[in-house]
Motif scaffolding. Structure first.
Motif, PDB file in Angstrom:
ATOM      1  N   MET A 136     -10.525  14.011   0.256  1.00 14.08           N
ATOM      2  CA  MET A 136      -9.756  13.458  -1.011  1.00 14.08           C
ATOM      3  C   MET A 136     -10.410  13.928  -2.390  1.00 14.08           C
ATOM      4  N   SER A 203      -3.126  15.788   3.762  1.00 18.35           N
ATOM      5  CA  SER A 203      -4.701  16.011   4.117  1.00 18.35           C
ATOM      6  C   SER A 203      -4.820  17.477   4.610  1.00 18.35           C
ATOM      7  N   ASN A 248      -9.025  -4.187   0.445  1.00 15.71           N
ATOM      8  CA  ASN A 248      -8.243  -3.414  -0.363  1.00 15.71           C
ATOM      9  C   ASN A 248      -8.644  -2.003  -0.010  1.00 15.71           C
ATOM     10  N   PHE A 287      -6.012  -2.099  -8.181  1.00 17.72           N
ATOM     11  CA  PHE A 287      -6.397  -2.511  -6.805  1.00 17.72           C
ATOM     12  C   PHE A 287      -5.092  -3.308  -6.390  1.00 17.72           C
ATOM     13  N   GLU A 321      -2.821   7.271  -4.869  1.00 16.12           N
ATOM     14  CA  GLU A 321      -3.984   7.995  -4.254  1.00 16.12           C
ATOM     15  C   GLU A 321      -4.130   7.663  -2.532  1.00 16.12           C
TER      16      GLU A 321
HETATM   17  C1  LIG Z   1     -13.549  -0.953  -2.779  1.00 16.10           C
HETATM   18  C2  LIG Z   1     -13.189   0.572  -2.884  1.00 16.10           C
HETATM   19  C3  LIG Z   1     -13.742   1.347  -3.973  1.00 16.10           C
HETATM   20  C4  LIG Z   1     -13.470   2.611  -3.705  1.00 16.10           C
HETATM   21  N1  LIG Z   1     -13.851   3.688  -4.724  1.00 16.10           N
HETATM   22  C5  LIG Z   1     -13.564   4.874  -4.677  1.00 16.10           C
HETATM   23  C6  LIG Z   1     -14.023   5.681  -5.855  1.00 16.10           C
HETATM   24  O1  LIG Z   1     -15.002   5.183  -6.784  1.00 16.10           O
HETATM   25  N2  LIG Z   1     -13.720   6.862  -5.812  1.00 16.10           N
HETATM   26  C7  LIG Z   1     -12.941   7.581  -4.934  1.00 16.10           C
HETATM   27  O2  LIG Z   1     -12.577   8.637  -4.934  1.00 16.10           O
HETATM   28  N3  LIG Z   1     -12.469   6.731  -3.821  1.00 16.10           N
HETATM   29  C8  LIG Z   1     -12.821   5.453  -3.796  1.00 16.10           C
HETATM   30  N4  LIG Z   1     -12.301   4.402  -2.733  1.00 16.10           N
HETATM   31  C9  LIG Z   1     -11.270   5.260  -1.868  1.00 16.10           C
HETATM   32  C10 LIG Z   1     -12.237   5.864  -0.433  1.00 16.10           C
HETATM   33  O3  LIG Z   1     -13.218   5.150  -0.185  1.00 16.10           O
HETATM   34  C11 LIG Z   1     -12.242   7.246  -0.653  1.00 16.10           C
HETATM   35  O4  LIG Z   1     -10.952   7.928  -0.809  1.00 16.10           O
HETATM   36  C12 LIG Z   1     -12.855   7.866   0.409  1.00 16.10           C
HETATM   37  O5  LIG Z   1     -13.289   9.015   0.413  1.00 16.10           O
HETATM   38  C13 LIG Z   1     -12.082   7.932   1.824  1.00 16.10           C
HETATM   39  O6  LIG Z   1     -12.977   7.831   2.915  1.00 16.10           O
HETATM   40  P1  LIG Z   1     -12.609   7.600   4.505  1.00 16.10           P
HETATM   41  O7  LIG Z   1     -13.774   7.897   5.444  1.00 16.10           O
HETATM   42  O8  LIG Z   1     -12.485   5.997   4.278  1.00 16.10           O
HETATM   43  O9  LIG Z   1     -11.193   8.026   4.693  1.00 16.10           O
HETATM   44  P2  LIG Z   1      -9.972   7.538   5.443  1.00 16.10           P
HETATM   45  O10 LIG Z   1      -9.551   6.436   4.854  1.00 16.10           O
HETATM   46  O11 LIG Z   1     -10.295   7.306   6.733  1.00 16.10           O
HETATM   47  O12 LIG Z   1      -8.904   8.653   5.405  1.00 16.10           O
HETATM   48  C14 LIG Z   1      -8.355   9.216   4.080  1.00 16.10           C
HETATM   49  C15 LIG Z   1      -7.758  10.534   4.046  1.00 16.10           C
HETATM   50  O13 LIG Z   1      -8.504  11.423   4.351  1.00 16.10           O
HETATM   51  C16 LIG Z   1      -8.289  12.252   5.828  1.00 16.10           C
HETATM   52  N5  LIG Z   1      -9.725  12.525   6.501  1.00 16.10           N
HETATM   53  C17 LIG Z   1     -10.580  11.369   6.921  1.00 16.10           C
HETATM   54  N6  LIG Z   1     -11.671  12.057   7.455  1.00 16.10           N
HETATM   55  C18 LIG Z   1     -11.235  13.553   7.589  1.00 16.10           C
HETATM   56  C19 LIG Z   1     -11.789  14.603   8.022  1.00 16.10           C
HETATM   57  N7  LIG Z   1     -13.172  14.578   8.592  1.00 16.10           N
HETATM   58  N8  LIG Z   1     -11.091  15.900   8.098  1.00 16.10           N
HETATM   59  C20 LIG Z   1     -10.332  15.803   7.327  1.00 16.10           C
HETATM   60  N9  LIG Z   1      -9.486  14.862   6.690  1.00 16.10           N
HETATM   61  C21 LIG Z   1     -10.022  13.565   6.789  1.00 16.10           C
HETATM   62  C22 LIG Z   1      -7.451  11.196   6.417  1.00 16.10           C
HETATM   63  O14 LIG Z   1      -6.761  11.615   7.547  1.00 16.10           O
HETATM   64  C23 LIG Z   1      -6.706  10.422   5.543  1.00 16.10           C
HETATM   65  O15 LIG Z   1      -5.698  11.198   5.018  1.00 16.10           O
HETATM   66  C24 LIG Z   1     -12.585   3.335  -2.841  1.00 16.10           C
HETATM   67  C25 LIG Z   1     -11.954   2.358  -1.546  1.00 16.10           C
HETATM   68  C26 LIG Z   1     -12.537   1.086  -1.592  1.00 16.10           C
HETATM   69  C27 LIG Z   1     -12.160   0.403  -0.782  1.00 16.10           C
END
Ligand SMILES: Cc1cc2nc3c(=O)[nH]c(=O)nc-3n(C[C@H](O)[C@H](O)[C@H](O)COP(=O)(O)OP(=O)(O)OC[C@H]3O[C@@H](n4cnc5c(N)ncnc54)[C@H](O)[C@@H]3O)c2cc1C
Length: 330
Positions: A136, A203, A248, A287, A321
């Motif tokens: 991301m 992705s 969320n 959110f 996003e």
């Molecule tokens: C309370 C809250 C606050 C947040 N604040 C922020 C913030 O401040 N800034 C921000 O940028 N985001 C924020 N986020 C969003 C989120 O945490 C980020 O986007 C984070 O990077 C997602 O990571 P994840 O491991 O949960 O990915 P997932 O939700 O599991 O996956 C997201 C995407 O990434 C892909 N993916 C996951 N792992 C891999 C891998 N190893 N290789 C290739 N693709 C992969 C998945 O296929 C999917 O398309 C927030 C979310 C929440 C719930």
């Protein structure tokens, strides 16, 4: 692929395979359909071994903490590769940190502070894994994941382990795509997203058939205590502004150039707007919170409604996003 299908895999596999997995258990929205199967590898070698044995056309989805993900109610037809609990290595390698894809941002931030490194504090408040943050280009408060990347380690869908340099990727605001191989994939991905009603950047996995398994990150030497204080301050800022008491997925829409999605949504009077169990948060308009057993359709319909209303009232087309995938129910 039920148990009989599982038997097709070699017994050497050491990870955990499950079937008909409720993705609500693996996403922070606590909503969504069922994935046909999930594999949580024992480690990187085990994941490679699993991929070697998979049919070439098996759809694959890497999932970290599911903190940016919605799987539609009709479910995901394919295999989820669960990175959490699978790829967990975290260590100093020379001056860099080597971190695997399943490590949580908070753990990485604490590890950096313990090693007197600064600049990793922002990872502490992002509830994702390193893999999800690479996919991301997650960031906040002026810092982004890829600013710290020296090189990444990726696995192809056939289990080939590669290292890539940042220059091999197009990296932008919440956007990452592999250059070179990208054109055909980009076009395909763009079309697929349009059919689904969103212009989502797919992705790296869908685009290029490979995914992140680790990275070497560089941080400056600093003061561990100052880093801890900074982490604490950033977390307090989040607690004050975000509805963290309800399920969320963080910010639903990217900020438009020069503006804030939350401000536009609030300006359109959408705070508190509800569809089924999904609601635009009263605390932070960008959110959407799951207030009462929301379905994925409730959430997706609310996203579409917010987008349409903001476009109609302000002329700004907000782009989600969050990643939305899987089958719709009929
Ligand atoms: C309370 C809250 C606050 C947040 N604040 C922020 C913030 O401040 N800034 C921000 O940028 N985001 C924020 N986020 C969003 C989120 O945490 C980020 O986007 C984070 O990077 C997602 O990571 P994840 O491991 O949960 O990915 P997932 O939700 O599991 O996956 C997201 C995407 O990434 C892909 N993916 C996951 N792992 C891999 C891998 N190893 N290789 C290739 N693709 C992969 C998945 O296929 C999917 O398309 C927030 C979310 C929440 C719930």
């Amino acid at each position: 692929m039920k148990m009989s299908e599982a038997a097709k895999f070699s017994e050497e596999l050491r990870g955990e395979m499950s079937f008909d997995v409720e993705m609500r258990r693996y996403t922070t929205w606590r909503a969504g359909g069922i994935a046909q199967r999930m594999y949580q590898a024992a480690d990187l070698e085990d994941l490679r071994n699993f991929l070697h044995q998979l049919p070439a056309d098996e759809p694959l989805l890497a999932v970290g903490q599911g903190s940016n993900l919605l799987v539609r109610d009709g479910g995901y037809r394919g295999t989820v590769l669960l990175m959490v609990g699978a790829l967990t290595e975290l260590r100093m390698e020379g001056e860099n940190i080597y971190v695997q894809a399943g490590v949580a941002g908070a753990k990485l931030a604490r590890f950096a502070a313990l090693n007197n490194l600064c600049g990793a504090e922002f990872f502490g408040g992002i509830p994702g894994t390193l893999g999800g943050m690479l996919a991301m280009n997650a960031g906040c408060y002026g810092s982004e994941t890829w600013q710290k990347v020296v090189r990444v380690q990726v696995l192809t869908r056939t289990g080939e382990l590669l290292e890539r340099m940042p220059a091999e990727y197009e990296v932008g605001y919440r956007h990452v795509a592999l250059l070179g191989k990208g054109e055909e994939g980009r076009e395909k991905g763009g079309k697929a997203a349009q059919q689904e009603g969103f212009t989502l950047p797919p992705s790296p996995l869908t685009l290029n058939q490979e995914f992140f398994v680790g990275a070497w990150l560089h941080f400056e030497q600093g003061d561990a205590e100052a880093a801890r204080q900074e982490m604490k301050a950033l977390l307090e800022k989040r607690n004050a502004s975000q509805p963290l008491d309800l399920p969320n997925a963080g910010s639903v829409f990217r900020n438009p150039p020069g503006g804030f999605a939350a401000k536009l949504i609030e300006g359109c009077g959408l705070k508190g707007k509800r569809i089924g169990g999904a609601q635009v948060s009263e605390k932070h308009a960008n959110f959407i919170v799951n207030v009462n057993d929301a379905t994925a359709a409730d959430i997706e319909n609310l996203i579409e409604e917010v987008r349409a209303t903001v476009l109609q009232q302000t002329g700004v087309d907000l782009h989600p996003e969050v990643r939305i995938l899987g089958e719709k129910t009929i």
